[in-house]
Motif scaffolding. Structure first.
Motif, PDB file in Angstrom:
ATOM      1  N   ARG A 255      -1.632  35.711 148.868  1.00 19.97           N
ATOM      2  CA  ARG A 255      -2.981  36.273 149.062  1.00 19.97           C
ATOM      3  C   ARG A 255      -2.982  37.790 148.927  1.00 19.97           C
ATOM      4  NH1 ARG A 255      -5.474  35.170 154.422  1.00 19.97           N
ATOM      5  NH2 ARG A 255      -7.448  35.683 153.407  1.00 19.97           N
ATOM      6  N   SER A 256      -1.972  38.453 149.494  1.00 22.17           N
ATOM      7  CA  SER A 256      -2.001  39.910 149.581  1.00 22.17           C
ATOM      8  C   SER A 256      -1.267  40.615 148.438  1.00 22.17           C
ATOM      9  CB  SER A 256      -1.409  40.366 150.914  1.00 22.17           C
ATOM     10  OG  SER A 256      -0.047  39.974 151.004  1.00 22.17           O
ATOM     11  N   ASN A 257      -0.276  39.952 147.847  1.00 25.63           N
ATOM     12  CA  ASN A 257       0.530  40.594 146.802  1.00 25.63           C
ATOM     13  C   ASN A 257       1.086  39.539 145.846  1.00 25.63           C
ATOM     14  OD1 ASN A 257       2.037  42.348 145.287  1.00 25.63           O
ATOM     15  ND2 ASN A 257       3.579  42.733 146.856  1.00 25.63           N
ATOM     16  N   PRO A 258       0.227  38.963 145.007  1.00 26.18           N
ATOM     17  CA  PRO A 258       0.675  37.863 144.154  1.00 26.18           C
ATOM     18  C   PRO A 258       1.775  38.226 143.171  1.00 26.18           C
ATOM     19  CG  PRO A 258      -1.603  38.474 143.657  1.00 26.18           C
ATOM     20  CD  PRO A 258      -1.184  39.269 144.854  1.00 26.18           C
ATOM     21  N   GLY A 259       2.016  39.508 142.947  1.00 24.94           N
ATOM     22  CA  GLY A 259       3.100  39.925 142.054  1.00 24.94           C
ATOM     23  C   GLY A 259       4.438  40.084 142.754  1.00 24.94           C
ATOM     24  N   ASP A 260       4.495  39.804 144.051  1.00 23.33           N
ATOM     25  CA  ASP A 260       5.726  39.970 144.823  1.00 23.33           C
ATOM     26  C   ASP A 260       6.836  39.086 144.257  1.00 23.33           C
ATOM     27  OD1 ASP A 260       7.652  39.289 147.150  1.00 23.33           O
ATOM     28  OD2 ASP A 260       6.479  40.975 147.930  1.00 23.33           O
ATOM     29  N   PRO A 261       8.030  39.635 144.081  1.00 22.15           N
ATOM     30  CA  PRO A 261       9.140  38.853 143.524  1.00 22.15           C
ATOM     31  C   PRO A 261       9.537  37.634 144.381  1.00 22.15           C
ATOM     32  CG  PRO A 261       9.701  41.198 143.598  1.00 22.15           C
ATOM     33  CD  PRO A 261       8.377  41.040 144.286  1.00 22.15           C
ATOM     34  N   SER A 262       9.207  37.634 145.654  1.00 23.52           N
ATOM     35  CA  SER A 262       9.600  36.507 146.514  1.00 23.52           C
ATOM     36  C   SER A 262       8.929  35.198 146.103  1.00 23.52           C
ATOM     37  CB  SER A 262       9.307  36.811 147.988  1.00 23.52           C
ATOM     38  OG  SER A 262       7.916  36.851 148.226  1.00 23.52           O
ATOM     39  N   ILE A 263       7.807  35.292 145.380  1.00 25.09           N
ATOM     40  CA  ILE A 263       7.130  34.069 144.934  1.00 25.09           C
ATOM     41  C   ILE A 263       7.214  33.895 143.414  1.00 25.09           C
ATOM     42  CG2 ILE A 263       5.603  33.870 146.938  1.00 25.09           C
ATOM     43  CD1 ILE A 263       3.351  35.072 145.180  1.00 25.09           C
ATOM     44  N   SER A 264       8.141  34.620 142.778  1.00 26.36           N
ATOM     45  CA  SER A 264       8.249  34.546 141.318  1.00 26.36           C
ATOM     46  C   SER A 264       8.575  33.148 140.789  1.00 26.36           C
ATOM     47  CB  SER A 264       9.239  35.578 140.784  1.00 26.36           C
ATOM     48  OG  SER A 264      10.546  35.298 141.243  1.00 26.36           O
ATOM     49  N   PRO A 265       9.316  32.292 141.529  1.00 29.32           N
ATOM     50  CA  PRO A 265       9.488  30.936 140.988  1.00 29.32           C
ATOM     51  C   PRO A 265       8.145  30.235 140.753  1.00 29.32           C
ATOM     52  CG  PRO A 265      11.070  31.318 142.743  1.00 29.32           C
ATOM     53  CD  PRO A 265      10.110  32.497 142.744  1.00 29.32           C
ATOM     54  N   LEU A 266       7.174  30.504 141.594  1.00 33.19           N
ATOM     55  CA  LEU A 266       5.835  29.940 141.435  1.00 33.19           C
ATOM     56  C   LEU A 266       5.040  30.694 140.375  1.00 33.19           C
ATOM     57  CD1 LEU A 266       3.375  28.201 142.201  1.00 33.19           C
ATOM     58  CD2 LEU A 266       2.983  29.775 144.115  1.00 33.19           C
TER      59      LEU A 266
END
Length: 148
Positions: free
Chosen positions: A22-33
């Motif tokens: 929601r707050s930072n869709p470019g964050d590397p922590s969710i890059s698999p998604l």
């Protein structure tokens, strides 16, 4: 009618990753998604944010023109429902809220390995057949809206 059905995928994200999405869709922590979404020209839209946007738009333009306003407002104002919907994300493909079966199937197949993992808790596929989906209650005194 099956040839005319459109589909939508929704994801329930685990708490920490829902906040990041929601707050930072470019964050590397969710890059698999997000890498999968990019390959399918798709984006994830938080259901709670979509509901809140609808309520804000209705209030700015006159709620009488928004037949789902009352139902959506109650949902936004309910803390239990907020807790649920801040983790729920509708996937839009090529800017479309609903899309052809082949697009939904291809995206679903690629996302499936993430389900039950650290980012994605659950995945759901919905279609546009009203018989398969609960409909929001009609406002008393309101005429049903038809989009045909």
């Amino acid at each position: 009618m099956n040839d005319e059905l459109k589909f939508q995928l929704r994801l329930t994200l685990n708490d920490q990753f829902a906040h990041v999405a929601r707050s930072n869709p470019g964050d590397p922590s969710i890059s698999p998604l997000t890498n999968i979404l990019k390959r399918h020209d798709a984006v994830a839209k938080c259901q709670f944010d979509a509901f809140a946007d609808y309520v804000s738009e209705a209030e700015a333009n006159g709620v009488e023109n928004y037949h789902l306003y009352e139902w959506t407002k109650k949902t936004v104002d309910d803390p239990a429902k907020k807790a649920k919907y801040v983790k729920s994300f509708a996937l839009y493909v090529q800017g479309q809220e609903v899309y052809e079966k082949d697009k939904a199937d291809a995206l679903e197949a690629e996302l499936k390995p993430l389900v039950g993992g650290r980012i994605v808790a659950k995945m759901f596929k919905y279609d546009t057949d009203p018989a398969h989906n609960p409909q929001p209650p009609h406002r008393q005194g309101a005429r049903p809206q038809y989009s045909g």
